[in-house]
Design an enzyme around this catalytic site. Sequence first.
Site, mmCIF file in Angstrom:
data_model
loop_
_atom_site.group_PDB
_atom_site.id
_atom_site.type_symbol
_atom_site.label_atom_id
_atom_site.label_comp_id
_atom_site.label_asym_id
_atom_site.label_seq_id
_atom_site.Cartn_x
_atom_site.Cartn_y
_atom_site.Cartn_z
ATOM 1 N N VAL A 66 41.038 15.693 -18.339
ATOM 2 C CA VAL A 66 39.810 14.353 -18.073
ATOM 3 C C VAL A 66 39.318 14.366 -17.113
ATOM 4 O O VAL A 66 38.710 13.563 -16.096
ATOM 5 C CB VAL A 66 40.500 13.163 -19.008
ATOM 6 C CG1 VAL A 66 41.338 12.581 -17.270
ATOM 7 C CG2 VAL A 66 39.529 12.201 -19.005
ATOM 8 N N ASN A 92 43.242 7.627 -22.656
ATOM 9 C CA ASN A 92 44.161 7.013 -22.728
ATOM 10 C C ASN A 92 45.453 7.977 -20.941
ATOM 11 O O ASN A 92 45.893 7.154 -20.755
ATOM 12 C CB ASN A 92 44.579 7.137 -24.269
ATOM 13 C CG ASN A 92 46.890 7.394 -23.916
ATOM 14 O OD1 ASN A 92 47.110 6.167 -23.955
ATOM 15 N ND2 ASN A 92 47.388 8.694 -24.250
ATOM 16 N N SER A 152 47.670 -1.041 -17.445
ATOM 17 C CA SER A 152 49.058 -1.009 -16.898
ATOM 18 C C SER A 152 49.435 -2.501 -16.208
ATOM 19 O O SER A 152 48.033 -2.944 -16.197
ATOM 20 C CB SER A 152 50.129 0.704 -15.855
ATOM 21 O OG SER A 152 50.729 -0.256 -15.602
ATOM 22 N N TYR A 165 49.232 4.852 -7.905
ATOM 23 C CA TYR A 165 49.302 4.464 -9.675
ATOM 24 C C TYR A 165 48.409 3.020 -9.869
ATOM 25 O O TYR A 165 47.580 2.445 -10.393
ATOM 26 C CB TYR A 165 50.577 4.711 -10.268
ATOM 27 C CG TYR A 165 50.681 4.237 -12.065
ATOM 28 C CD1 TYR A 165 50.054 5.337 -12.434
ATOM 29 C CD2 TYR A 165 50.681 3.329 -12.113
ATOM 30 C CE1 TYR A 165 50.087 5.266 -13.644
ATOM 31 C CE2 TYR A 165 51.315 3.367 -13.636
ATOM 32 C CZ TYR A 165 50.749 3.700 -14.562
ATOM 33 O OH TYR A 165 50.500 3.876 -15.894
ATOM 34 N N SER A 168 44.991 3.080 -9.278
ATOM 35 C CA SER A 168 44.050 3.296 -10.281
ATOM 36 C C SER A 168 44.114 2.553 -11.485
ATOM 37 O O SER A 168 43.244 2.301 -11.472
ATOM 38 C CB SER A 168 44.825 4.945 -10.107
ATOM 39 O OG SER A 168 45.664 4.604 -11.112
ATOM 40 N N LYS A 169 45.600 1.695 -11.938
ATOM 41 C CA LYS A 169 44.957 1.191 -12.622
ATOM 42 C C LYS A 169 44.352 -0.325 -11.914
ATOM 43 O O LYS A 169 43.696 -0.415 -13.240
ATOM 44 C CB LYS A 169 46.458 1.113 -13.651
ATOM 45 C CG LYS A 169 47.337 2.054 -13.645
ATOM 46 C CD LYS A 169 46.712 2.781 -15.176
ATOM 47 C CE LYS A 169 47.203 3.738 -15.802
ATOM 48 N NZ LYS A 169 46.738 4.251 -16.984
ATOM 49 N N ILE A 198 56.983 1.372 -21.530
ATOM 50 C CA ILE A 198 56.581 1.366 -23.380
ATOM 51 C C ILE A 198 57.594 2.950 -22.885
ATOM 52 O O ILE A 198 57.807 3.754 -22.123
ATOM 53 C CB ILE A 198 55.430 2.440 -23.614
ATOM 54 C CG1 ILE A 198 54.487 0.875 -23.161
ATOM 55 C CG2 ILE A 198 55.200 2.360 -24.855
ATOM 56 C CD1 ILE A 198 54.430 -0.225 -24.024
HETATM 57 P P1 NAD Z 1 52.732 10.525 -21.663
HETATM 58 O O1 NAD Z 1 52.706 11.252 -20.325
HETATM 59 O O2 NAD Z 1 54.067 10.745 -22.355
HETATM 60 O O3 NAD Z 1 51.637 11.027 -21.868
HETATM 61 C C1 NAD Z 1 50.120 11.392 -21.407
HETATM 62 C C2 NAD Z 1 49.834 12.760 -22.345
HETATM 63 O O4 NAD Z 1 48.454 12.235 -21.050
HETATM 64 C C3 NAD Z 1 50.733 14.212 -21.548
HETATM 65 O O5 NAD Z 1 50.348 13.916 -23.584
HETATM 66 C C4 NAD Z 1 49.573 13.867 -20.660
HETATM 67 O O6 NAD Z 1 49.350 15.635 -21.217
HETATM 68 C C5 NAD Z 1 47.863 14.140 -20.456
HETATM 69 N N1 NAD Z 1 47.556 14.250 -19.636
HETATM 70 C C6 NAD Z 1 47.752 13.939 -18.684
HETATM 71 N N2 NAD Z 1 46.770 14.371 -17.812
HETATM 72 C C7 NAD Z 1 45.657 14.837 -18.147
HETATM 73 C C8 NAD Z 1 44.391 14.695 -17.977
HETATM 74 N N3 NAD Z 1 44.137 14.551 -16.764
HETATM 75 N N4 NAD Z 1 43.612 15.385 -18.699
HETATM 76 C C9 NAD Z 1 44.398 15.195 -19.819
HETATM 77 N N5 NAD Z 1 45.198 14.222 -20.361
HETATM 78 C C10 NAD Z 1 46.301 14.566 -19.485
HETATM 79 O O7 NAD Z 1 52.146 9.432 -20.894
HETATM 80 P P2 NAD Z 1 52.075 7.511 -21.954
HETATM 81 O O8 NAD Z 1 53.295 6.605 -21.566
HETATM 82 O O9 NAD Z 1 52.363 8.052 -22.987
HETATM 83 O O10 NAD Z 1 51.073 7.715 -20.997
HETATM 84 C C11 NAD Z 1 49.833 7.002 -21.607
HETATM 85 C C12 NAD Z 1 48.815 6.096 -20.821
HETATM 86 O O11 NAD Z 1 49.259 5.174 -20.785
HETATM 87 C C13 NAD Z 1 49.035 6.570 -19.453
HETATM 88 O O12 NAD Z 1 47.871 5.830 -18.728
HETATM 89 C C14 NAD Z 1 49.612 5.436 -18.886
HETATM 90 O O13 NAD Z 1 50.027 4.752 -17.779
HETATM 91 C C15 NAD Z 1 49.560 3.997 -19.755
HETATM 92 N N6 NAD Z 1 50.680 3.561 -19.451
HETATM 93 C C16 NAD Z 1 52.518 2.952 -19.900
HETATM 94 C C17 NAD Z 1 52.592 2.806 -19.349
HETATM 95 C C18 NAD Z 1 54.369 3.153 -20.041
HETATM 96 O O14 NAD Z 1 55.477 2.455 -19.702
HETATM 97 N N7 NAD Z 1 54.977 4.083 -20.822
HETATM 98 C C19 NAD Z 1 52.553 1.708 -19.254
HETATM 99 C C20 NAD Z 1 52.015 1.449 -18.937
HETATM 100 C C21 NAD Z 1 50.283 1.953 -18.964
#
Ligand code: NAD
Length: 261
Positions: A66, A92, A152, A165, A168-169, A198
């Site tokens: 992305v 996402n 986030s 981070y 960015s958010k 999460i």
């Molecule tokens: P994760 O690491 O399990 O999954 C993220 C996915 O995004 C992976 O499949 C990865 O390959 C893909 N990805 C990473 N960089 C990429 C890129 N440059 N281009 C395309 N795809 C890319 O993470 P998650 O916990 O599922 O997080 C998803 C979103 O939710 C993120 O934006 C994260 O910041 C946000 N988030 C997560 C949490 C948490 O507690 N897990 C909390 C708040 C926000």
Amino acid sequence: MSAFMGRKVALITGAGRGIGLAIAKSLAAEGYDIAVGDLHEEEKVAQALQSLKDRGAEVLYCRADVSDAAARRRMLTTIRERFGRLDVLVNNAGVAPKVRADILEATEESFAWVMRINLQGPYFLTQAVAKWMIEQKKADPEFAGCIVNISSISAEVPSVNRGEYCISKAGVSMATKLWAVRLAEFGINVYEIRPGLIKTEMTAQVREKYDELIVQGLLLQPRWGLPEDVGRAVAMLVRGDLGYSTGQVIVVDGGLTLPRL
Ligand code: NAD
């Protein structure tokens, strides 16, 4: 091909696993065909893609970074060729810094890397998708696009060991407002979902630390959030249940950020 034949289509970035996959499953169950954007080789996400097909969706996998402008363009061209339309974008895909470093020590390299993936990439993907959605709206007044950004609680809660981070958010939060304002006249609603803790691979490294904090009362609802909690929230927005609330933030954090005395 007419842009308005057939089932609605949703693009979810980073949907190869975790929160993105849960969102994709929710939208597949809502009757959407799904374009999954992610970095992994297709065979690594075969099971994930199958789980979407099992929910009745036609599925297109786009291996696309992305943060790479050319890859984003290719991804949208492929979606256009395959489906001829795009109704929903869920930004996402996101990363945490590779190293959690105090902001007194953290590097510009890490700042630039996180910013390009979490903020710049989704911002310009939104720009390109918005133009396509406007085109669809002009061709069909019934067209109702929807864009959801996954930010986030870090958009408003500082963590000094991952400043890039948080910034960015916070940027994703402002981007949501900007696009909500710009796209309102085209009936394209834009929302932000702000997850808390999460249970995914992203948080695997800090599982024990937060297990303990949860026991100590960090959350009002004392459990880890699940990807499905976010998936359901996105489905609600995309269905139009909050259709008169463009630009708003939905917090999915079990009460973590509710101030209390
Ligand atoms: P994760 O690491 O399990 O999954 C993220 C996915 O995004 C992976 O499949 C990865 O390959 C893909 N990805 C990473 N960089 C990429 C890129 N440059 N281009 C395309 N795809 C890319 O993470 P998650 O916990 O599922 O997080 C998803 C979103 O939710 C993120 O934006 C994260 O910041 C946000 N988030 C997560 C949490 C948490 O507690 N897990 C909390 C708040 C926000």
